[in-house]
Design an enzyme around this catalytic site. Sequence first.
Site, PDB file in Angstrom:
ATOM      1  N   SER A  76      57.651  51.915  36.523  1.00  0.00           N
ATOM      2  CA  SER A  76      56.328  51.422  36.103  1.00  0.00           C
ATOM      3  C   SER A  76      55.853  50.282  36.986  1.00  0.00           C
ATOM      4  CB  SER A  76      56.402  50.908  34.654  1.00  0.00           C
ATOM      5  OG  SER A  76      56.446  51.990  33.778  1.00  0.00           O
ATOM      6  N   HIS A 107      51.987  55.016  36.610  1.00  0.00           N
ATOM      7  CA  HIS A 107      52.771  56.080  37.273  1.00  0.00           C
ATOM      8  C   HIS A 107      51.772  57.050  37.896  1.00  0.00           C
ATOM      9  CE1 HIS A 107      56.889  55.245  35.556  1.00  0.00           C
ATOM     10  NE2 HIS A 107      56.121  54.477  34.805  1.00  0.00           N
ATOM     11  N   HIS A 129      59.434  60.367  31.288  1.00  0.00           N
ATOM     12  CA  HIS A 129      60.208  59.722  30.238  1.00  0.00           C
ATOM     13  C   HIS A 129      60.321  60.634  29.027  1.00  0.00           C
ATOM     14  CE1 HIS A 129      57.952  56.677  32.564  1.00  0.00           C
ATOM     15  NE2 HIS A 129      59.050  55.952  32.484  1.00  0.00           N
ATOM     16  N   TYR A 131      59.981  59.784  26.039  1.00  0.00           N
ATOM     17  CA  TYR A 131      58.977  59.481  25.007  1.00  0.00           C
ATOM     18  C   TYR A 131      57.627  60.138  25.294  1.00  0.00           C
ATOM     19  CZ  TYR A 131      57.344  55.881  28.313  1.00  0.00           C
ATOM     20  OH  TYR A 131      56.894  55.218  29.423  1.00  0.00           O
ATOM     21  N   GLU A 132      57.468  60.665  26.544  1.00  0.00           N
ATOM     22  CA  GLU A 132      56.204  61.373  26.830  1.00  0.00           C
ATOM     23  C   GLU A 132      56.217  62.772  26.196  1.00  0.00           C
ATOM     24  OE1 GLU A 132      54.699  60.893  31.072  1.00  0.00           O
ATOM     25  OE2 GLU A 132      56.706  60.032  31.277  1.00  0.00           O
ATOM     26  N   ALA A 159      61.197  49.150  35.434  1.00  0.00           N
ATOM     27  CA  ALA A 159      60.863  47.860  34.823  1.00  0.00           C
ATOM     28  C   ALA A 159      61.639  47.792  33.515  1.00  0.00           C
ATOM     29  CB  ALA A 159      59.368  47.754  34.550  1.00  0.00           C
ATOM     30  N   MET A 262      63.616  52.372  29.385  1.00  0.00           N
ATOM     31  CA  MET A 262      63.390  53.679  28.770  1.00  0.00           C
ATOM     32  C   MET A 262      63.506  54.819  29.783  1.00  0.00           C
ATOM     33  SD  MET A 262      60.036  52.692  26.507  1.00  0.00           S
ATOM     34  CE  MET A 262      59.914  51.115  25.654  1.00  0.00           C
ATOM     35  N   SER A 263      64.264  54.602  30.822  1.00  0.00           N
ATOM     36  CA  SER A 263      64.329  55.639  31.869  1.00  0.00           C
ATOM     37  C   SER A 263      65.632  55.541  32.650  1.00  0.00           C
ATOM     38  CB  SER A 263      63.140  55.452  32.823  1.00  0.00           C
ATOM     39  OG  SER A 263      63.377  54.298  33.634  1.00  0.00           O
ATOM     40  N   ASN A 286      59.788  41.465  31.457  1.00  0.00           N
ATOM     41  CA  ASN A 286      59.560  40.648  30.264  1.00  0.00           C
ATOM     42  C   ASN A 286      60.904  40.241  29.694  1.00  0.00           C
ATOM     43  OD1 ASN A 286      59.542  43.653  29.666  1.00  0.00           O
ATOM     44  ND2 ASN A 286      60.110  42.799  27.661  1.00  0.00           N
ATOM     45  N   HIS A 300      53.095  46.602  27.709  1.00  0.00           N
ATOM     46  CA  HIS A 300      53.115  47.322  28.991  1.00  0.00           C
ATOM     47  C   HIS A 300      52.249  46.636  30.043  1.00  0.00           C
ATOM     48  CE1 HIS A 300      54.104  50.704  31.504  1.00  0.00           C
ATOM     49  NE2 HIS A 300      52.837  51.000  31.713  1.00  0.00           N
TER      50      HIS A 300
END
Length: 333
Positions: A76, A107, A129, A131-132, A159, A262-263, A286, A300
């Site tokens: 990201s 992306h 990902h 979650y997509e 990230a 998440m990846s 973060n 995000h």
Amino acid sequence: MGGGCEAINWSLHQEARIDDWLNFNVKQPADPSSPFIMLSVSEIVSAESYEECRTTADWLLSNTQVRPTVGIVCGSGLGGLAEKIKDPQVFKYCDIPNFPRSTVHGHAGQLVFGTLKGKPCVCMQGRFHLYEGHTIQKITLPMRVFKLMGVETVILTNAAGGLNQDYKVGDVMILKDHINMPGFAGINPLAGPNDDRFGVRFPCMSDAYDRELRQLAHDVASELGYDNFLREGVYCVVGGPSFETIAECRMLHSLGADAVGMSTVHEVIVARHAEMRVFALSLISNRSVMDYDSQEKANHKEVLETGMMRAEQLEKLVSTMVTRLEPIDNNAF
Ligand SMILES: O=P(O)(O)O[C@@H]1C[C@H](O)[C@@H](CO)O1
């Protein structure tokens, strides 16, 4: 179709190909004395995945002269690295057979072939990902396509949230290991029948993050004066897309994780299964919220902003590393 395969919505083309596959692989078993082995759809699909990857790799290789030895995955807000590629040839994911679509802001959704400091590369400007809504096979398909195109080394960026309280926003963490939370629930890209054409049934993951490449990253970072924001630690992948609760962050940190994302892990597992060298780094975008009195909220927008702030150094670090990559000696013992 025969029993044992749940009804799913195959296209006529796919149905024909599956019938061919069934006729070849199931109705005429290699050993006539052996009983019929009815494969489940997932087994057919996993067998298809080799054919899918082969089709995608052949399509790409027929449309570019580049023969990449290095594959790069931009996380990201980190797609700027692809802009450094010389003589770029760009293929939008939606034009590439069997490729999923990127849906996450930050992306770009394109594959860039070219050279980075003279090294033939292919770069994913945007990744996929869980979650997509993509299947885990789809989000890791690019790794197998990389392998079939001749890629030897994969460099992944992402990230991530900083669980380690010594980390600051903008730090860069070299991954030395990972914790695959979804894997504990059986969500693993290698689940299902193993395809020996890619790798062994039970691949080792204790050496997933190449020691020499990690040392190279430290050497290059020192030369570039990046030591003050360079870290090395453990990355924990979660499903997302919701960011973690305070209790979850505390739990993951107590388990030994320094960053959460998440990846990346699913791609690493498939890349190592196919015996490609792996190097990965996280941009700490973060600080994970670990305190109930904190007012901080992960978002995000902040992830993308941190990517822009650190992009130049990340591009310099990775591109300099690429110039120093030695080809893999396949005859070395
Ligand atoms: O592709 P990466 O892992 O860099 O994307 C991170 C993790 C989530 O997808 C998103 C959260 O902001 O950024």
